[in-house]
Design a protein around this motif. Structure first.
Motif, PDB file in Angstrom:
ATOM      1  N   GLY A 157       0.855  -1.196   0.000  1.00 55.74           N
ATOM      2  CA  GLY A 157       0.000   0.000   0.000  1.00 55.74           C
ATOM      3  C   GLY A 157       0.878   1.229   0.000  1.00 55.74           C
ATOM      4  O   GLY A 157       0.749   2.119   0.832  1.00 55.74           O
ATOM      5  N   THR A 158       1.773   1.274  -0.961  1.00 54.24           N
ATOM      6  CA  THR A 158       2.825   2.300  -0.955  1.00 54.24           C
ATOM      7  C   THR A 158       2.275   3.709  -1.146  1.00 54.24           C
ATOM      8  O   THR A 158       2.879   4.681  -0.708  1.00 54.24           O
ATOM      9  N   GLY A 159       1.107   3.843  -1.795  1.00 55.11           N
ATOM     10  CA  GLY A 159       0.494   5.177  -1.938  1.00 55.11           C
ATOM     11  C   GLY A 159       1.420   6.126  -2.677  1.00 55.11           C
ATOM     12  O   GLY A 159       1.825   5.868  -3.811  1.00 55.11           O
ATOM     13  N   SER A 160       1.800   7.212  -2.015  1.00 57.42           N
ATOM     14  CA  SER A 160       2.722   8.194  -2.602  1.00 57.42           C
ATOM     15  C   SER A 160       4.120   7.623  -2.801  1.00 57.42           C
ATOM     16  O   SER A 160       4.962   8.272  -3.433  1.00 57.42           O
ATOM     17  N   GLY A 161       4.365   6.460  -2.231  1.00 59.24           N
ATOM     18  CA  GLY A 161       5.716   5.887  -2.271  1.00 59.24           C
ATOM     19  C   GLY A 161       6.562   6.319  -1.085  1.00 59.24           C
ATOM     20  O   GLY A 161       7.748   5.986  -0.996  1.00 59.24           O
ATOM     21  N   ALA A 162       5.941   7.035  -0.145  1.00 60.68           N
ATOM     22  CA  ALA A 162       6.699   7.680   0.931  1.00 60.68           C
ATOM     23  C   ALA A 162       7.631   6.730   1.682  1.00 60.68           C
ATOM     24  O   ALA A 162       8.829   7.015   1.824  1.00 60.68           O
ATOM     25  N   ILE A 163       7.087   5.597   2.152  1.00 60.24           N
ATOM     26  CA  ILE A 163       7.921   4.710   2.967  1.00 60.24           C
ATOM     27  C   ILE A 163       9.070   4.146   2.123  1.00 60.24           C
ATOM     28  O   ILE A 163      10.239   4.232   2.517  1.00 60.24           O
ATOM     29  N   ALA A 164       8.737   3.604   0.963  1.00 64.90           N
ATOM     30  CA  ALA A 164       9.772   2.987   0.119  1.00 64.90           C
ATOM     31  C   ALA A 164      10.834   4.016  -0.267  1.00 64.90           C
ATOM     32  O   ALA A 164      12.038   3.731  -0.211  1.00 64.90           O
ATOM     33  N   LEU A 165      10.414   5.207  -0.637  1.00 66.77           N
ATOM     34  CA  LEU A 165      11.374   6.220  -1.087  1.00 66.77           C
ATOM     35  C   LEU A 165      12.251   6.712   0.062  1.00 66.77           C
ATOM     36  O   LEU A 165      13.442   6.966  -0.121  1.00 66.77           O
ATOM     37  N   ALA A 166      11.667   6.825   1.268  1.00 67.51           N
ATOM     38  CA  ALA A 166      12.484   7.217   2.420  1.00 67.51           C
ATOM     39  C   ALA A 166      13.513   6.131   2.716  1.00 67.51           C
ATOM     40  O   ALA A 166      14.695   6.424   2.947  1.00 67.51           O
ATOM     41  N   LEU A 167      13.089   4.875   2.699  1.00 66.49           N
ATOM     42  CA  LEU A 167      14.020   3.767   2.973  1.00 66.49           C
ATOM     43  C   LEU A 167      15.168   3.768   1.970  1.00 66.49           C
ATOM     44  O   LEU A 167      16.325   3.536   2.322  1.00 66.49           O
ATOM     45  N   LEU A 168      14.841   4.046   0.713  1.00 68.25           N
ATOM     46  CA  LEU A 168      15.865   4.030  -0.334  1.00 68.25           C
ATOM     47  C   LEU A 168      16.782   5.247  -0.241  1.00 68.25           C
ATOM     48  O   LEU A 168      18.006   5.121  -0.270  1.00 68.25           O
ATOM     49  N   THR A 169      16.195   6.438  -0.106  1.00 69.72           N
ATOM     50  CA  THR A 169      17.034   7.643  -0.127  1.00 69.72           C
ATOM     51  C   THR A 169      17.850   7.777   1.151  1.00 69.72           C
ATOM     52  O   THR A 169      18.881   8.446   1.152  1.00 69.72           O
ATOM     53  N   GLU A 170      17.403   7.137   2.233  1.00 70.65           N
ATOM     54  CA  GLU A 170      18.180   7.196   3.469  1.00 70.65           C
ATOM     55  C   GLU A 170      19.159   6.028   3.577  1.00 70.65           C
ATOM     56  O   GLU A 170      19.817   5.851   4.607  1.00 70.65           O
TER      57      GLU A 170
END
Ligand code: GLN
Length: 316
Positions: free
Chosen positions: A147-160
């Protein structure tokens, strides 16, 4: 003094000499903010000062800092129109982030336009907890964001740098489009984030195991939908909110399938409703696939996050 002479010369050159007819002065930026502040306040909007500043700043296309340092400039006609439009949208209870077109999530600035849930501060805390856990372990490979939605969780995990790769799934095609836009904005290469449509049962078509499964699923119980704030109920996607009769429909599906898609040293991290911790813990216990279930509170002190580790095979 000589300064006095200069001042007189400037005044003599001014187009607004005392004899010329004068239009009523346009309100300044500062006066506009003050007026909107009281309008928002009288409509019961929380933080009216901050919101007034943000609405005016975004309508003018300047930062709040610039707005604050240019408060004496009068509004041009087209600027006044843009401000009025933005205020009208807010009084219709459109979320501020939709009007600004952006929402902040950790280090990211994501698109915010109603195609996906606006990322919440609570979900930033979920990523905090994941980062803490990840910091105690060897580097993580792949994460699954359900349920990634905006992608917020996945993108934070990747960019951090918390994970090396991620799969973001959603039942909503509109959300996936927004997540793809957010991926590009965030500078995450396409080969690091796979975005894919989830079926209603979540797990069909998901293959392989992950080091981390994270989700902020829809968890609002159906009877509570009508009581949500107008901003959420009328302006955010219902599919991102509605979790069935008790709000646990999607959480049940996740819990039933996630252990079979985690590596032995992996973990499941969930955001849940404030009244769901007991139910979610007993779902995890009854499932039999889980060990070491922990609950953590959000900034408001409500139990909001759950972490579970897959039970070792021997123990299953
Ligand atoms: N926290 C959201 C709210 O404001 C609910 C989000 C969700 O269902 N995941 O209601």
């Amino acid at each position: 003094t000589s300064g006095g002479g200069q001042l007189r010369r400037v005044m003599d050159d001014s187009p607004h000499s005392d004899s010329a007819p004068r239009r009523p002065a346009a309100p300044t930026r500062r006066e506009t903010v003050i007026g909107i502040r009281s309008e928002l306040e009288s409509h019961g909007i929380e933080s009216p000062e901050l919101e007034a500043e943000r609405l005016v700043a975004s309508a003018l296309g300047v930062t709040r800092h610039t707005l604050a340092t240019t408060g004496s400039i009068p509004l041009a006609v087209d600027q006044a129109t843009a401000v009025a439009l933005a205020v009208g949208r807010r009084l219709d209870r459109e979320p501020l982030q939709h009007i600004e077109g952006e929402a902040a999530f950790r280090n990211l600035i994501l698109v915010s336009d109603g195609r996906a849930l606006i990322p919440r501060p609570e979900t930033e805390q979920l990523v905090d907890w994941i980062a803490e856990w990840a910091g105690t372990r060897p580097p993580l490979g792949r994460a699954l964001d359900i349920g990634t939605g905006s992608g917020a969780i996945a993108l934070a995990l990747l960019t951090e740098g918390i994970v090396n790769g991620a799969v973001g799934m959603d039942v909503s095609g509109a959300a996936l489009d927004q997540a793809e836009e957010n991926r590009r904005r965030s500078g995450v290469p396409r080969d690091r984030l796979e975005l894919r449509r989830a079926g209603p049962d979540i797990w069909s078509g998901v293959s392989g195991r992950f080091d981390l499964i994270a989700s902020n699923p829809p968890y609002v119980a159906d009877p509570e939908l009508a009581g949500l704030p107008d901003e959420i109920r009328d302006h955010e996607p219902k599919v991102a909110l509605a979790g069935g009769p008790d709000g646990l429909d999607v959480l049940r599906l996740i819990i039933a399938g996630a252990a079979g898609h985690l590596n032995p040293d992996g973990a499941l991290f969930l955001e849940i409703g404030a009244a769901q911790a007991e139910s979610v813990c007993s779902l995890l216990e009854r499932d039999g696939g889980w060990a070491d279930v922990r609950v953590r509170a959000d900034l408001a002190g409500k139990p909001r996050f759950v972490r579970a580790l897959p039970a070792q095979r021997e123990a299953r």
